[in-house]
Structures are given as structure tokens and as C-alpha cells.
Design an enzyme around this catalytic site. Structure first.
Site, PDB file in Angstrom:
ATOM      1  N   GLU A   1       0.824  -1.329   0.046  1.00 12.03           N
ATOM      2  CA  GLU A   1       0.168  -0.030  -0.288  1.00 12.03           C
ATOM      3  C   GLU A   1       1.066   0.883  -0.111  1.00 12.03           C
ATOM      4  O   GLU A   1       0.011   2.132  -0.657  1.00 12.03           O
ATOM      5  CB  GLU A   1      -0.810  -0.063   1.501  1.00 12.03           C
ATOM      6  CG  GLU A   1      -1.793   1.234   1.229  1.00 12.03           C
ATOM      7  CD  GLU A   1      -1.379   2.393   2.427  1.00 12.03           C
ATOM      8  OE1 GLU A   1      -2.307   3.191   2.662  1.00 12.03           O
ATOM      9  OE2 GLU A   1      -0.409   2.039   3.393  1.00 12.03           O
TER      10      GLU A   1
ATOM     11  N   GLN B   1      -2.120   5.990  17.824  1.00 16.36           N
ATOM     12  CA  GLN B   1      -2.508   4.484  17.384  1.00 16.36           C
ATOM     13  C   GLN B   1      -0.850   3.369  17.670  1.00 16.36           C
ATOM     14  O   GLN B   1      -0.473   2.682  17.572  1.00 16.36           O
ATOM     15  CB  GLN B   1      -3.186   4.196  15.715  1.00 16.36           C
ATOM     16  CG  GLN B   1      -5.062   4.450  16.340  1.00 16.36           C
ATOM     17  CD  GLN B   1      -5.188   3.998  14.857  1.00 16.36           C
ATOM     18  OE1 GLN B   1      -4.956   4.304  13.604  1.00 16.36           O
ATOM     19  NE2 GLN B   1      -6.765   3.575  15.083  1.00 16.36           N
TER      20      GLN B   1
ATOM     21  N   LEU C   1     -11.500  -1.176  11.006  1.00 17.48           N
ATOM     22  CA  LEU C   1     -11.320  -1.827  12.926  1.00 17.48           C
ATOM     23  C   LEU C   1     -10.234  -2.554  12.337  1.00 17.48           C
ATOM     24  O   LEU C   1      -9.669  -2.680  13.253  1.00 17.48           O
ATOM     25  CB  LEU C   1     -12.630  -1.578  12.675  1.00 17.48           C
ATOM     26  CG  LEU C   1     -13.026  -2.672  14.253  1.00 17.48           C
ATOM     27  CD1 LEU C   1     -11.510  -1.574  15.444  1.00 17.48           C
ATOM     28  CD2 LEU C   1     -14.073  -3.351  14.862  1.00 17.48           C
ATOM     29  N   ALA C   2     -10.475  -3.705  11.332  1.00 19.73           N
ATOM     30  CA  ALA C   2      -9.881  -4.693  10.594  1.00 19.73           C
ATOM     31  C   ALA C   2      -8.214  -4.727  11.169  1.00 19.73           C
ATOM     32  O   ALA C   2      -7.667  -5.096  11.169  1.00 19.73           O
ATOM     33  CB  ALA C   2     -10.245  -5.177   9.728  1.00 19.73           C
ATOM     34  N   ASP C   3      -8.282  -3.973  10.396  1.00 16.34           N
ATOM     35  CA  ASP C   3      -6.322  -3.299  10.057  1.00 16.34           C
ATOM     36  C   ASP C   3      -6.128  -2.909  11.436  1.00 16.34           C
ATOM     37  O   ASP C   3      -4.922  -3.396  11.693  1.00 16.34           O
ATOM     38  CB  ASP C   3      -7.273  -1.769   9.433  1.00 16.34           C
ATOM     39  CG  ASP C   3      -6.297  -1.952   7.780  1.00 16.34           C
ATOM     40  OD1 ASP C   3      -6.758  -3.218   7.219  1.00 16.34           O
ATOM     41  OD2 ASP C   3      -6.463  -0.949   7.050  1.00 16.34           O
ATOM     42  N   GLN C   4      -6.785  -1.986  12.391  1.00 20.60           N
ATOM     43  CA  GLN C   4      -6.357  -1.991  14.284  1.00 20.60           C
ATOM     44  C   GLN C   4      -6.002  -2.990  14.543  1.00 20.60           C
ATOM     45  O   GLN C   4      -5.276  -2.792  15.637  1.00 20.60           O
ATOM     46  CB  GLN C   4      -6.757  -0.241  13.766  1.00 20.60           C
ATOM     47  CG  GLN C   4      -7.081   0.454  13.130  1.00 20.60           C
ATOM     48  CD  GLN C   4      -5.479   1.034  13.178  1.00 20.60           C
ATOM     49  OE1 GLN C   4      -4.837   1.595  13.737  1.00 20.60           O
ATOM     50  NE2 GLN C   4      -5.237   1.913  11.405  1.00 20.60           N
TER      51      GLN C   4
ATOM     52  N   HIS D   1      -4.081  -2.361   1.973  1.00 22.15           N
ATOM     53  CA  HIS D   1      -3.754  -1.865   3.609  1.00 22.15           C
ATOM     54  C   HIS D   1      -3.228  -3.477   4.686  1.00 22.15           C
ATOM     55  O   HIS D   1      -2.510  -2.648   5.188  1.00 22.15           O
ATOM     56  CB  HIS D   1      -4.530  -0.796   4.047  1.00 22.15           C
ATOM     57  CG  HIS D   1      -4.192   0.321   4.468  1.00 22.15           C
ATOM     58  ND1 HIS D   1      -4.193  -0.282   6.667  1.00 22.15           N
ATOM     59  CD2 HIS D   1      -3.812   1.270   4.940  1.00 22.15           C
ATOM     60  CE1 HIS D   1      -3.623   1.149   7.125  1.00 22.15           C
ATOM     61  NE2 HIS D   1      -3.117   1.928   6.536  1.00 22.15           N
TER      62      HIS D   1
END
Length: 339
Positions: A10, A100, A283-286, A307
Site C-alpha cells: 500500500e 495508534q 477496524l480490521a486493520d487496527q 492496506h
């Protein structure tokens, strides 16, 4: 020294943020070249530089190449220290992205910590503070982490000026978790935030949402903010379920109609509703990094983005884990396990 290519996959700022987090937690130094190579303005922007500066204070490490516009950075971490920290991004650069990068690290500190940030809290290129409060922190709490985030002042793009504070309790070990379904819906509502913008803009956005999603008047909420926190406008749709909460946001701009803003938020919300997945894309990424630190777990998600795949590659470089993306019965899933 771990070598990373910031142009891989990405090619955005997430590569740097994940690397900073993992370097501080594991004690492994890294060098990253071609930072944000796939962006219109490559290199470190203000919010990325503040993330590096925050990391250096939290772990007492060393960095070479930490300057605005730099595309190469070498980072050598030291021991993580809990305590009280304050940083000013100075622009509308995202406070949430800096949080984050640092919050997972402070879970490993020797004592409780407070992190106070000034900058952008609501801008189009990052999740808003409410996303962390409603979607991210509750899932971390289910893994044993206790993070409390408080929004003191909104900071819209381009002026910034927002203030957010996070309190973090040490967590000796995160628990593996899986979220394969979202459960029953508990609540659904839309909020139109306006600061220094006519209230009719908020009312029109909410009217469009109500018509598109068949939501009732008590689900459509105007949130008027002090004019000195603007000008700014954010339309936020929140869906609360037994096992997940999602927040979808669209931002008003001078050239955008209320209908266009509402369409953006509704379109993303509909994609999630139709997917039957527990988590939406962001949310999945984090949640990938916390699950990797826990050593296992997984979730269903509405879209496997580049990503996410790039983030998985960075995490696997630092930790002895392996991510797997799969699709069954029309639903995508992500699992992480030790290797």
C-alpha cells in the site's frame, strides 16, 4: 537492523507506524526507505514526525532522518517508560494516528501513562476520535487492555486545534480473541457535527441518511459545537452490535453538498451491513497488531484491503506470527497464529 521498504504494498504511513510500535515493543531497530512513496507528497509529514518524536520520548531511543519530508529513517528503540506525555502536532495532522502508534506500546510500560495530543481530531485521512472510543478500545478491553480516551476539543481540517487525552493502564499480556460474527444489533444512529457551519447543513445530511437507511427521527442527531472549534462538519454513523461497534464518517467541504456527504457515509455503512462480517475495513486493520501481540486470534471483515495485507507483512517481519486471509460462504476472514 530490520530493513523495510516504504514503497511496498500500500506504500503509506501505516508501514512506519506499525514499525515504530513493534520496534519499541520488541526492542528491534529498523531502517525504512522510501517512506510513503505511494502518496502525493512522499516522506514524513507533520503527524508522522510527531509519531516518531512520541516514540523517542516513550522509549528513550535514537533516530536518524527524523525531519519533515525525509524518506529514510533509522530508529533504534530503548526501554519503554510509562508516565505523562504531551505532544503538539501543530496542524490538522491526525492525533488518532499518533495515538495508534504509541498506545499499544504503553500497555507494556512499567506504570500507568497519560498521553495528551493537540492537533487534528477529525479529518478525512484518518479515523475520528470516536472510532477509537467506540470501536477500537472496547475490543482491546476484551483482550485485557484498559485504555480510556477523552476528546476535549474538536480539531477539524485544515485548522486543527483539537485536544485529545488517553490514559493507559499496563497490561502484562493480551488475550487472544476471535470475532467471527457481530451478533444482534443494539443501536444505530447518525450524528452530524457542525462548528461554525449553519445547522441546516447538519439537518439536510441527517435527512438524507434517514431516507437512505430508513432510520427514524430519534436516530438522527444534530451535534452543534462552539463556533471557535470550526469551521468544520462531520457526519458520523454508528452501529452497535453485541460483539462489535463500527463508526463510519464523512466530512463536509466547501465544494461538497450535504447529499454528497451523506452518500459517502451511507455507502460505506451499506457495504458493512451487507457483508455480515464482524469488522469493517479500518477496524480490521487496527486489530491486526494487538492480535499478533497476543499470539493468535481472528475476525471476519467486509474487505481485505491492500492496506491490511501490507500491515500483515510488516507485523510478520517483527513477530513470530503468520497471517492468513480466507473467504468462505461469501465472507472474508483474517486469522493470526504463531509460527
Amino acid at each position: 537492523m530490520i530493513e523495510l521498504d516504504g514503497a511496498a504494498g500500500e506504500g503509506g504511513g501505516q508501514i512506519l507506524r506499525s514499525a515504530l510500535t513493534l520496534a519499541m515493543i520488541t526492542g528491534q531497530p529498523f531502517r525504512i526507505r522510501n517512506i510513503r512513496a505511494n502518496r502525493t507528497k512522499p516522506g514524513l509529514m507533520r503527524q508522522h514526525l510527531v509519531a516518531v518524536e512520541a516514540a523517542l520520548q516513550v522509549c528513550g531511543g535514537e533516530a536518524a532522518g527524523a525531519a519533515l519530508g525525509s524518506q529514510d529513517l533509522t530508529f533504534v528503540p530503548g526501554p519503554v517508560k510509562g508516565g505523562d506525555y504531551a505532544f503538539a502536532i501543530g496542524t490538522a495532522g491526525s492525533c488518532t494516528l499518533v495515538l495508534q502508534a504509541v498506545l499499544p506500546v504503553l500497555l507494556k510500560a512499567d506504570k500507568p501513562s497519560t498521553l495528551r495530543l493537540a492537533g487534528g481530531t477529525h479529518n478525512p485521512m484518518a479515523p475520528p476520535v470516536q472510532f477509537l472510543q467506540r470501536a477500537w478500545c472496547p475490543r482491546l478491553a476484551e483482550m485485557g487492555a484498559h485504555i480510556d480516551i477523552r476528546l476535549e476539543r474538536f480539531g477539524f481540517y485544515p485548522a486543527g486545534g483539537g485536544v485529545v487525552e488517553a490514559r493507559v493502564e499496563p497490561c502484562t499480556e493480551l488475550r487472544p480473541r476471535t470475532w467471527m460474527g457481530r451478533g444482534e444489533r443494539r443501536a444505530a444512529y447518525a450524528e452530524a457535527f457542525v462548528a461554525g457551519v449553519p445547522e441546516r447543513v447538519a439537518l439536510r445530511e441527517l435527512e438524507c441518511v434517514g431516507q437512505a437507511l430508513h432510520w427514524h427521527e430519534d436516530q438522527l442527531l444534530v451535534r452543534s459545537l462552539p463556533a471557535n472549534q470550526g469551521p468544520g462538519n462531520a457526519l458520523m454513523l454508528t452501529l452497535e452490535y453485541d460483539h462489535a461497534t463500527e463508526v463510519f464518517t464523512a466530512f463536509g467541504e466547501k465544494s461538497f453538498s450535504s447529499e454528497r456527504v451523506a452518500h459517502q457515509a451511507v455507502q460505506r455503512t451499506r457495504q458493512y451491513l451487507e457483508s455480515r462480517a464482524a469488522f469493517a475495513e479500518y477496524l480490521a486493520d487496527q486489530m491486526m497488531l494487538p492480535l499478533a501481540l497476543a499470539g493468535g486470534g481472528g475476525f471476519t471483515l467486509d474487505e481485505v484491503s491492500m492496506h491490511a495485507r501490507t500491515n500483515a507483512q510488516v507485523i510478520e517481519t517483527f513477530l513470530p506470527v503468520c497471517f492468513a486471509f480466507d473467504r468462505q460462504d461469501g465472507i472474508d476472514s483474517c486469522t493470526v497464529a504463531g509460527r
